[in-house]
Design a protein around this motif. Structure first.
Motif, PDB file in Angstrom:
ATOM      1  N   GLU A 267     -16.389  -7.576  52.341  1.00  0.00           N
ATOM      2  CA  GLU A 267     -16.349  -6.003  51.572  1.00  0.00           C
ATOM      3  C   GLU A 267     -15.314  -6.587  49.954  1.00  0.00           C
ATOM      4  OE1 GLU A 267     -16.418  -4.715  56.018  1.00  0.00           O
ATOM      5  OE2 GLU A 267     -15.601  -6.680  53.966  1.00  0.00           O
ATOM      6  N   PHE A 268     -14.281  -7.474  50.153  1.00  0.00           N
ATOM      7  CA  PHE A 268     -14.059  -8.156  48.908  1.00  0.00           C
ATOM      8  C   PHE A 268     -14.908  -8.987  47.676  1.00  0.00           C
ATOM      9  CE2 PHE A 268     -12.052 -11.463  46.726  1.00  0.00           C
ATOM     10  CZ  PHE A 268     -11.381 -11.167  46.090  1.00  0.00           C
ATOM     11  N   VAL A 269     -15.769  -9.478  48.427  1.00  0.00           N
ATOM     12  CA  VAL A 269     -17.064 -10.156  47.831  1.00  0.00           C
ATOM     13  C   VAL A 269     -17.686  -8.475  46.884  1.00  0.00           C
ATOM     14  CG1 VAL A 269     -19.024 -11.378  47.908  1.00  0.00           C
ATOM     15  CG2 VAL A 269     -17.339 -11.907  48.798  1.00  0.00           C
ATOM     16  N   ALA A 270     -18.554  -7.611  47.428  1.00  0.00           N
ATOM     17  CA  ALA A 270     -18.858  -6.355  47.053  1.00  0.00           C
ATOM     18  C   ALA A 270     -17.957  -5.844  46.025  1.00  0.00           C
ATOM     19  CB  ALA A 270     -19.406  -5.725  48.289  1.00  0.00           C
ATOM     20  N   LEU A 271     -16.815  -5.099  46.426  1.00  0.00           N
ATOM     21  CA  LEU A 271     -16.200  -5.103  45.318  1.00  0.00           C
ATOM     22  C   LEU A 271     -16.258  -5.300  44.007  1.00  0.00           C
ATOM     23  CD1 LEU A 271     -14.058  -2.524  44.701  1.00  0.00           C
ATOM     24  CD2 LEU A 271     -12.014  -3.826  45.535  1.00  0.00           C
ATOM     25  N   LEU A 272     -15.690  -7.014  43.987  1.00  0.00           N
ATOM     26  CA  LEU A 272     -15.361  -7.577  42.911  1.00  0.00           C
ATOM     27  C   LEU A 272     -16.436  -7.835  41.911  1.00  0.00           C
ATOM     28  CD1 LEU A 272     -13.104  -9.438  41.734  1.00  0.00           C
ATOM     29  CD2 LEU A 272     -13.807 -10.989  42.887  1.00  0.00           C
ATOM     30  N   ILE A 273     -17.390  -8.433  42.735  1.00  0.00           N
ATOM     31  CA  ILE A 273     -18.507  -8.466  42.212  1.00  0.00           C
ATOM     32  C   ILE A 273     -19.301  -6.658  41.357  1.00  0.00           C
ATOM     33  CG2 ILE A 273     -21.309  -8.618  41.640  1.00  0.00           C
ATOM     34  CD1 ILE A 273     -20.876 -10.890  44.092  1.00  0.00           C
ATOM     35  N   GLY A 274     -18.744  -5.994  42.084  1.00  0.00           N
ATOM     36  CA  GLY A 274     -19.288  -4.457  41.263  1.00  0.00           C
ATOM     37  C   GLY A 274     -17.953  -4.291  40.327  1.00  0.00           C
ATOM     38  N   LEU A 275     -17.159  -4.189  40.563  1.00  0.00           N
ATOM     39  CA  LEU A 275     -15.981  -4.256  39.433  1.00  0.00           C
ATOM     40  C   LEU A 275     -16.010  -5.158  38.170  1.00  0.00           C
ATOM     41  CD1 LEU A 275     -12.812  -3.393  41.681  1.00  0.00           C
ATOM     42  CD2 LEU A 275     -14.027  -2.029  40.231  1.00  0.00           C
ATOM     43  N   VAL A 276     -16.357  -6.323  38.500  1.00  0.00           N
ATOM     44  CA  VAL A 276     -16.643  -7.105  37.655  1.00  0.00           C
ATOM     45  C   VAL A 276     -17.456  -6.968  36.366  1.00  0.00           C
ATOM     46  CG1 VAL A 276     -16.790  -9.800  36.924  1.00  0.00           C
ATOM     47  CG2 VAL A 276     -15.418  -8.232  38.438  1.00  0.00           C
ATOM     48  N   THR A 277     -18.689  -7.041  36.711  1.00  0.00           N
ATOM     49  CA  THR A 277     -20.100  -6.311  36.620  1.00  0.00           C
ATOM     50  C   THR A 277     -19.893  -5.573  35.881  1.00  0.00           C
ATOM     51  OG1 THR A 277     -20.842  -5.733  38.566  1.00  0.00           O
ATOM     52  CG2 THR A 277     -21.276  -7.874  37.483  1.00  0.00           C
ATOM     53  N   TYR A 278     -19.876  -4.207  36.235  1.00  0.00           N
ATOM     54  CA  TYR A 278     -19.608  -2.719  35.759  1.00  0.00           C
ATOM     55  C   TYR A 278     -18.443  -3.030  34.067  1.00  0.00           C
ATOM     56  CZ  TYR A 278     -18.837   2.381  34.857  1.00  0.00           C
ATOM     57  OH  TYR A 278     -18.534   3.627  35.118  1.00  0.00           O
ATOM     58  N   THR A 279     -16.933  -3.249  34.615  1.00  0.00           N
ATOM     59  CA  THR A 279     -16.104  -3.529  33.562  1.00  0.00           C
ATOM     60  C   THR A 279     -16.832  -4.171  32.324  1.00  0.00           C
ATOM     61  OG1 THR A 279     -14.795  -2.767  35.218  1.00  0.00           O
ATOM     62  CG2 THR A 279     -14.017  -3.184  32.752  1.00  0.00           C
ATOM     63  N   ALA A 280     -17.645  -5.563  32.578  1.00  0.00           N
ATOM     64  CA  ALA A 280     -17.603  -6.091  31.563  1.00  0.00           C
ATOM     65  C   ALA A 280     -18.928  -5.632  30.609  1.00  0.00           C
ATOM     66  CB  ALA A 280     -18.422  -7.135  32.294  1.00  0.00           C
ATOM     67  N   ALA A 281     -19.279  -4.854  31.375  1.00  0.00           N
ATOM     68  CA  ALA A 281     -20.344  -3.800  30.236  1.00  0.00           C
ATOM     69  C   ALA A 281     -19.996  -3.053  29.234  1.00  0.00           C
ATOM     70  CB  ALA A 281     -21.581  -2.993  31.389  1.00  0.00           C
ATOM     71  N   PHE A 282     -19.129  -2.695  29.221  1.00  0.00           N
ATOM     72  CA  PHE A 282     -17.846  -2.228  28.580  1.00  0.00           C
ATOM     73  C   PHE A 282     -17.110  -3.103  27.912  1.00  0.00           C
ATOM     74  CE2 PHE A 282     -19.403   1.242  32.044  1.00  0.00           C
ATOM     75  CZ  PHE A 282     -18.934   2.697  31.154  1.00  0.00           C
ATOM     76  N   ILE A 283     -16.502  -4.186  28.580  1.00  0.00           N
ATOM     77  CA  ILE A 283     -15.996  -5.035  27.570  1.00  0.00           C
ATOM     78  C   ILE A 283     -16.812  -5.975  26.165  1.00  0.00           C
ATOM     79  CG2 ILE A 283     -14.069  -7.125  27.711  1.00  0.00           C
ATOM     80  CD1 ILE A 283     -13.147  -5.819  29.920  1.00  0.00           C
ATOM     81  N   ALA A 284     -18.163  -5.604  27.291  1.00  0.00           N
ATOM     82  CA  ALA A 284     -18.719  -6.511  25.820  1.00  0.00           C
ATOM     83  C   ALA A 284     -19.110  -5.668  24.821  1.00  0.00           C
ATOM     84  CB  ALA A 284     -20.446  -6.448  26.435  1.00  0.00           C
ATOM     85  N   GLU A 285     -18.956  -3.839  24.545  1.00  0.00           N
ATOM     86  CA  GLU A 285     -19.544  -3.095  23.903  1.00  0.00           C
ATOM     87  C   GLU A 285     -18.457  -3.034  22.923  1.00  0.00           C
ATOM     88  OE1 GLU A 285     -22.774  -1.404  22.641  1.00  0.00           O
ATOM     89  OE2 GLU A 285     -23.255  -3.756  23.257  1.00  0.00           O
ATOM     90  N   VAL A 286     -17.250  -3.658  23.421  1.00  0.00           N
ATOM     91  CA  VAL A 286     -15.912  -3.732  22.615  1.00  0.00           C
ATOM     92  C   VAL A 286     -15.606  -4.552  21.993  1.00  0.00           C
ATOM     93  CG1 VAL A 286     -13.401  -3.630  23.075  1.00  0.00           C
ATOM     94  CG2 VAL A 286     -14.740  -2.227  24.585  1.00  0.00           C
ATOM     95  N   VAL A 287     -16.435  -6.134  23.036  1.00  0.00           N
ATOM     96  CA  VAL A 287     -15.770  -7.033  21.777  1.00  0.00           C
ATOM     97  C   VAL A 287     -16.814  -6.943  20.802  1.00  0.00           C
ATOM     98  CG1 VAL A 287     -17.121  -9.592  22.298  1.00  0.00           C
ATOM     99  CG2 VAL A 287     -15.099  -8.659  23.463  1.00  0.00           C
ATOM    100  N   ARG A 288     -18.224  -6.414  21.245  1.00  0.00           N
ATOM    101  CA  ARG A 288     -18.933  -6.467  19.845  1.00  0.00           C
ATOM    102  C   ARG A 288     -18.921  -6.522  18.833  1.00  0.00           C
ATOM    103  NH1 ARG A 288     -24.098  -3.385  18.420  1.00  0.00           N
ATOM    104  NH2 ARG A 288     -23.268  -1.862  19.963  1.00  0.00           N
ATOM    105  N   ALA A 289     -18.220  -4.259  18.818  1.00  0.00           N
ATOM    106  CA  ALA A 289     -17.779  -3.966  17.626  1.00  0.00           C
ATOM    107  C   ALA A 289     -16.963  -4.329  16.792  1.00  0.00           C
ATOM    108  CB  ALA A 289     -17.396  -2.187  18.437  1.00  0.00           C
ATOM    109  N   GLY A 290     -15.816  -5.169  18.106  1.00  0.00           N
ATOM    110  CA  GLY A 290     -15.188  -6.107  17.191  1.00  0.00           C
ATOM    111  C   GLY A 290     -15.016  -6.771  16.183  1.00  0.00           C
TER     112      GLY A 290
END
Length: 400
Positions: A267-290
């Motif tokens: 459960e910890f592994v699934a939660l961590l992978i899901g949160l990281v991969t999902y949020t990283a997609a938004f951060i990637a766009e933030v970094v690209r725009a910056g």
């Protein structure tokens, strides 16, 4: 003369015509009205609880819990622990998945964001597909995918996958060696702390020297030596002077389960992978725009000075882009922390699952439990925003 007479005979205007005083008056009035509404709501809630003979107050936190929690960073037992202890366990589980998630999602998000601007067509398109795919699928579905479709089909403990000596993977999680520390092993984390402090001081000194003289110092090598080399040397010295300061309890295959070692829940592994991969997609766009917000002339000027593309990105472009990146990056950190509450869907014992779920169902004190939970998430968000705002002020351009 007539003008002077008319001015003298004109009536004095009331203080309410003063915009400043009028603004203060309306603000005070609004505070009083809001306070009265909160008072009436609290009074009605207390009367309704008393009428329904429902206990109120926070005394339930001292009552024995009577249930177990699958992951506890502090000692916890059904017979001896209280609801207050269950709250602490859930809070710690939420904090650890949030802290690890913020670190990993920052690394992955920056890597994908920079990859989106790569001159390599394949790298840029793969990064684009990653962003467009993961940020447009609801996080809850992604968590269920990782937990049910990916981790669910793993074999039973007796048929565990062996990943090197002492590492096993099965449907009950990831098993790894558990470190056992000797009495004098405290010197190793002290050496690590000294290495981190030394790295920070050296980086500041190297930056000042670069600004003053233009000379660059091997910050990466020094960081590696201090952060990794110093604890390793300390461990070696302790091993020579005494017994091994750190030993490991290896998991062993049994008839039906694994014995020993340290278990990381699926459960910890699934939660961590899901949160990281999902949020990283938004951060990637933030970094690209910056990065795109930085003038191309900055890269051209760095190239004319002889800097390589990697040095230009690290020393010139990214530091300037951070002034644009930090505010939306803070929002993504807050979203990751709050989205961790979806752990209840896959059974990870975070604050919501333990406190808002089990404790609330057993005690029935909804108001207190909901207030505490809301206060915790509010506090975490405010502390995160405060820290990021301090960092944002340090990175902001100083007006002259």
């Amino acid at each position: 003369m007539q003008t002077l007479v008319s001015q003298a005979s004109a009536p004095k205007r009331s203080f309410l015509y003063d915009p400043k005083i009028r603004g203060i008056f309306y603000q005070v009035l609004l505070v009083l009205v809001v306070g009265y509404l909160f008072y009436m709501a609290a009074r009605n809630a207390i009367e309704n609880l008393q009428r329904a003979k429902i206990a109120s107050g926070f005394g339930f936190l001292d009552v024995t819990a009577g249930f177990d929690i699958s992951q506890a960073l502090i000692p916890f037992s059904a017979a001896g622990s209280t609801y207050g202890d269950a709250f602490i366990v859930g809070l710690l589980n939420t904090l650890i998945v949030s802290a690890i998630g913020i670190v990993l999602t920052t690394i992955l998000g920056f890597a994908v964001g920079i990859a989106r601007l790569s001159s390599n067509w394949m790298v840029a398109k793969v990064a684009m597909v990653y962003v467009e795919l993961l940020r447009n699928i609801p996080l809850l579905l992604q968590l269920l995918f990782w937990y049910i479709a990916v981790l669910g089909p793993l074999p039973q403990p007796r048929d565990s996958y062996s990943i090197g000596t002492g590492f096993f993977l099965n449907s009950r999680g990831f098993f790894m060696p558990r470190p056992i520390y000797a009495a004098d092993s405290w010197a190793i984390p002290v050496a690590l702390a000294i290495g981190i402090i030394g790295t920070i001081l050296f980086r500041r000194w190297a930056k000042k020297q670069q600004v003053a003289t233009g000379r660059q110092y091997p910050v990466g090598i020094v960081t590696l030596v201090l952060v990794l080399g110093l604890p390793i040397v300390t461990w070696a010295v302790l091993s020579l002077l005494n017994a091994n300061p750190v030993s490991f309890d290896l998991p062993q295959k049994g008839t039906f389960n694994l014995r020993g070692g340290m278990q990381i829940l699926p459960e910890f592994v699934a939660l961590l992978i899901g949160l990281v991969t999902y949020t990283a997609a938004f951060i990637a766009e933030v970094v690209r725009a910056g990065i795109l917000a930085v003038s191309k002339g900055q890269s051209e000027a760095a190239g004319s000075l002889g800097l390589k593309p990697g040095q230009t990105l690290r020393l010139v472009v990214v530091p300037q882009a951070m002034r644009v990146i930090i505010p939306p990056l803070t929002s993504q950190y807050l979203n990751l922390t709050k989205n961790s509450s979806l752990a209840v869907a896959i059974g990870y014992p975070d604050l919501v699952q333990v406190f808002m779920g089990t404790v609330l169902n057993q005690t029935g004190q909804a108001i207190e439990v909901v207030m505490i939970t809301m206060g915790v998430y509010l506090t975490i968000s405010l502390v995160t925003s405060f820290v990021m705002n301090i960092y944002n002020r340090r990175m902001a351009i100083v007006e002259r």
